[in-house]
Design a protein around this motif. Structure first.
Motif, mmCIF file in Angstrom:
data_model
loop_
_atom_site.group_PDB
_atom_site.id
_atom_site.type_symbol
_atom_site.label_atom_id
_atom_site.label_comp_id
_atom_site.label_asym_id
_atom_site.label_seq_id
_atom_site.Cartn_x
_atom_site.Cartn_y
_atom_site.Cartn_z
ATOM 1 N N SER A 47 31.968 42.698 38.783
ATOM 2 C CA SER A 47 32.227 43.593 39.920
ATOM 3 C C SER A 47 31.263 44.771 39.988
ATOM 4 O O SER A 47 30.836 45.171 41.068
ATOM 5 C CB SER A 47 33.672 44.086 39.894
ATOM 6 O OG SER A 47 33.962 44.771 38.686
ATOM 7 N N ASN A 48 30.916 45.359 38.867
ATOM 8 C CA ASN A 48 29.977 46.482 38.839
ATOM 9 C C ASN A 48 30.269 47.506 39.934
ATOM 10 O O ASN A 48 31.384 47.991 40.042
ATOM 11 C CB ASN A 48 28.540 45.969 38.900
ATOM 12 C CG ASN A 48 28.208 45.096 37.695
ATOM 13 O OD1 ASN A 48 28.686 45.369 36.594
ATOM 14 N ND2 ASN A 48 27.427 44.059 37.895
ATOM 15 N N ALA A 49 29.296 47.816 40.799
ATOM 16 C CA ALA A 49 29.484 48.903 41.766
ATOM 17 C C ALA A 49 30.123 48.457 43.071
ATOM 18 O O ALA A 49 30.312 49.255 43.979
ATOM 19 C CB ALA A 49 28.137 49.568 42.059
ATOM 20 N N ARG A 50 30.461 47.177 43.209
ATOM 21 C CA ARG A 50 31.036 46.708 44.468
ATOM 22 C C ARG A 50 32.488 46.321 44.299
ATOM 23 O O ARG A 50 32.926 45.915 43.223
ATOM 24 C CB ARG A 50 30.241 45.510 45.005
ATOM 25 C CG ARG A 50 30.274 44.281 44.111
ATOM 26 C CD ARG A 50 29.229 43.254 44.542
ATOM 27 N NE ARG A 50 29.258 42.078 43.690
ATOM 28 C CZ ARG A 50 29.823 40.923 44.022
ATOM 29 N NH1 ARG A 50 30.416 40.806 45.204
ATOM 30 N NH2 ARG A 50 29.791 39.889 43.205
ATOM 31 N N GLU A 51 33.224 46.451 45.386
ATOM 32 C CA GLU A 51 34.636 46.072 45.379
ATOM 33 C C GLU A 51 34.775 44.570 45.597
ATOM 34 O O GLU A 51 34.125 44.001 46.475
ATOM 35 C CB GLU A 51 35.406 46.805 46.482
ATOM 36 C CG GLU A 51 35.672 48.254 46.188
ATOM 37 C CD GLU A 51 36.611 48.878 47.215
ATOM 38 O OE1 GLU A 51 37.078 48.143 48.118
ATOM 39 O OE2 GLU A 51 36.878 50.084 47.118
ATOM 40 N N ILE A 52 35.631 43.946 44.796
ATOM 41 C CA ILE A 52 35.910 42.518 44.953
ATOM 42 C C ILE A 52 37.418 42.335 45.039
ATOM 43 O O ILE A 52 38.160 42.794 44.162
ATOM 44 C CB ILE A 52 35.359 41.701 43.767
ATOM 45 C CG1 ILE A 52 33.840 41.849 43.676
ATOM 46 C CG2 ILE A 52 35.745 40.230 43.905
ATOM 47 C CD1 ILE A 52 33.222 41.138 42.485
ATOM 48 N N SER A 53 37.876 41.691 46.096
ATOM 49 C CA SER A 53 39.301 41.372 46.205
ATOM 50 C C SER A 53 39.624 40.234 45.249
ATOM 51 O O SER A 53 38.864 39.265 45.140
ATOM 52 C CB SER A 53 39.646 40.960 47.639
ATOM 53 O OG SER A 53 39.431 42.030 48.528
ATOM 54 N N LEU A 54 40.742 40.334 44.570
ATOM 55 C CA LEU A 54 41.124 39.334 43.580
ATOM 56 C C LEU A 54 42.237 38.432 44.104
ATOM 57 O O LEU A 54 43.025 38.825 44.953
ATOM 58 C CB LEU A 54 41.582 40.025 42.292
ATOM 59 C CG LEU A 54 40.527 40.873 41.572
ATOM 60 C CD1 LEU A 54 41.152 41.581 40.368
ATOM 61 C CD2 LEU A 54 39.339 40.018 41.133
ATOM 62 N N GLY A 55 42.282 37.216 43.576
ATOM 63 C CA GLY A 55 43.357 36.280 43.898
ATOM 64 C C GLY A 55 42.980 35.270 44.961
ATOM 65 O O GLY A 55 42.094 35.518 45.789
ATOM 66 N N TYR A 56 43.657 34.093 44.904
ATOM 67 C CA TYR A 56 43.419 33.068 45.931
ATOM 68 C C TYR A 56 44.594 32.111 46.099
ATOM 69 O O TYR A 56 44.504 31.156 46.860
ATOM 70 C CB TYR A 56 42.151 32.269 45.621
ATOM 71 C CG TYR A 56 42.175 31.497 44.312
ATOM 72 C CD1 TYR A 56 42.853 30.287 44.204
ATOM 73 C CD2 TYR A 56 41.492 31.955 43.190
ATOM 74 C CE1 TYR A 56 42.868 29.560 43.026
ATOM 75 C CE2 TYR A 56 41.499 31.244 42.011
ATOM 76 C CZ TYR A 56 42.181 30.049 41.926
ATOM 77 O OH TYR A 56 42.188 29.345 40.744
ATOM 78 N N SER A 57 45.699 32.354 45.401
ATOM 79 C CA SER A 57 46.832 31.426 45.457
ATOM 80 C C SER A 57 48.121 32.224 45.574
ATOM 81 O O SER A 57 48.402 33.081 44.728
ATOM 82 C CB SER A 57 46.849 30.554 44.198
ATOM 83 O OG SER A 57 47.904 29.615 44.243
ATOM 84 N N ALA A 58 48.919 31.948 46.636
ATOM 85 C CA ALA A 58 50.102 32.772 46.881
ATOM 86 C C ALA A 58 51.161 32.010 47.663
ATOM 87 O O ALA A 58 50.925 30.906 48.157
ATOM 88 C CB ALA A 58 49.707 34.041 47.627
ATOM 89 N N VAL A 59 52.326 32.642 47.778
ATOM 90 C CA VAL A 59 53.418 32.113 48.582
ATOM 91 C C VAL A 59 54.087 33.285 49.287
ATOM 92 O O VAL A 59 54.135 34.406 48.764
ATOM 93 C CB VAL A 59 54.439 31.348 47.705
ATOM 94 C CG1 VAL A 59 55.125 32.283 46.699
ATOM 95 C CG2 VAL A 59 55.489 30.645 48.551
ATOM 96 N N GLY A 60 54.568 33.039 50.506
ATOM 97 C CA GLY A 60 55.228 34.121 51.221
ATOM 98 C C GLY A 60 55.993 33.614 52.427
ATOM 99 O O GLY A 60 56.105 32.398 52.661
ATOM 100 N N ILE A 61 56.528 34.544 53.208
ATOM 101 C CA ILE A 61 57.339 34.239 54.383
ATOM 102 C C ILE A 61 56.520 34.515 55.642
ATOM 103 O O ILE A 61 55.886 35.568 55.769
ATOM 104 C CB ILE A 61 58.614 35.094 54.398
ATOM 105 C CG1 ILE A 61 59.447 34.838 53.136
ATOM 106 C CG2 ILE A 61 59.441 34.807 55.649
ATOM 107 C CD1 ILE A 61 60.629 35.769 52.983
#
Length: 333
Positions: A47-61
């Motif tokens: 990641s160093n100096a840049r923002e990285i969104s984490l995650g790729y697997s989920a469940v929801g309504i």
């Protein structure tokens, strides 16, 4: 809304504005998301100096449906897969091609692992195994164990290897798959099972850019056998062994056809069922079927959960190997 991000090799909770709904997309209020350590810990390190969104697997309504959607409705519980649409975030705006309805009565915690399940299923499809063939799974982290369980459910003859004996023991508890932590023991069992002919395929799920297991995998397979690279391993195969066995070296990319295709994902245009039978979205649905029908057991994957505010500490535990589990679920309710 709260989202989990990485920056400067650290994990943070960041407040972000909720997205607007798009046509052919679902607005999903997240219930659980699953941490995929192999992928996400690598992202944190880079990641160093840049923002990285984490995650790729989920469940929801499903909270809202985009225009002209008929296959989903508000209130549906859905599993979803694939960054940048899916992550560890309170709300997700996801193309319908990356979503599948969770069967009634299925535990949402189990459904949160659908992305990992889709990747495992696609890896086995790349091997193009026939009923009863012998497959070796190398590396028993979260993904390797998931692949081994799906392969066992498909009635392949499954052998597994990991240098950590406790991971093999974890796998055997739920699936009775034979596993090894010593290479010589693995080789001997392959010879016994195949009458010295060699395994039909090896799936490499281990990490490490350079690994002696790439060459070892060629020794384990039969003539014209296959090696499928699933983990983060740099291809480095001895030509002599490849030539001698006329081996096939394959790479499995994520959850299946459609991944990284902007038409399939961003525009949510599905591939024709008759021409592309198993897209990444259909692999997500297949994972849900396997778990719901008790074809695979994933109890050992859902033993630890944390609230989203505790996510940074959860990642630190996984990085420092203080957690004995292979993943942690992030809870959003």
């Amino acid at each position: 809304m709260k989202s989990v991000i990485a920056k400067d090799q650290m994990v943070y909770i960041e407040e972000r504005p909720k997205m607007d709904i798009l046509p052919s997309y679902l607005m999903i209020k997240t219930l659980y998301s699953a941490i995929s350590p192999g992928t996400e810990l690598s992202l944190i390190s880079a990641s160093n100096a840049r923002e990285i969104s984490l995650g790729y697997s989920a469940v929801g309504i499903v909270e809202e449906c985009g225009n002209e959607i008929t296959d989903f409705q508000e209130g549906d519980i859905v599993a979803c897969y694939g960054a940048p649409y899916v992550g560890h975030s309170e709300y997700l705006c996801v193309p319908t091609t990356l979503c599948a309805k969770v069967p009634i009565g299925m535990d949402p915690k189990e459904a949160s692992l659908a992305g990992i399940g889709a990747i495992a299923i696609h890896a086995l499809r790349k091997a193009k195994l026939a009923f009863g063939e012998t497959v070796v799974i190398v590396g028993l982290g979260l993904l390797g164990q998931m692949i081994a369980k799906v392969a066992h459910a498909a009635a392949y003859d499954v052998l597994a290897y990991d240098v950590q004996a406790e991971r093999g023991a974890m796998l055997k508890e739920e699936s009775e798959i034979t596993s090894f932590s010593k290479l010589e023991d693995m080789k001997e069992e392959i010879n016994v099972r195949t009458f010295n002919r060699g395994a039909d395929a090896v799936l490499l799920c281990a990490g490490g850019k350079r690994s002696t297991l790439t060459g070892q995998s060629l020794e384990w397979i039969r003539n014209q056998g296959k090696v499928v690279i699933v983990g983060d391993i740099e291809p480095d195969f001895p030509r002599e062994l490849m030539f001698g066995k006329e081996a096939q070296i394959l790479i499995s990319r994520a959850g299946g056809p459609g991944r990284y295709d902007p038409v399939y994902e961003k525009q949510a245009v599905d591939y024709p069922y008759g021409y592309v039978r198993w897209t990444e979205g259909r692999n997500v649905a297949e994972y849900l079927r396997l778990v719901n029908e008790k074809r695979i057991k994933i109890n050992s994957f859902i033993t630890e959960e944390v609230n989203i505010d505790q996510a940074p500490a959860a990642y630190k535990d996984l990085t420092d190997k203080k957690s004995k589990t292979l993943t942690k679920l992030i809870r959003f309710r």
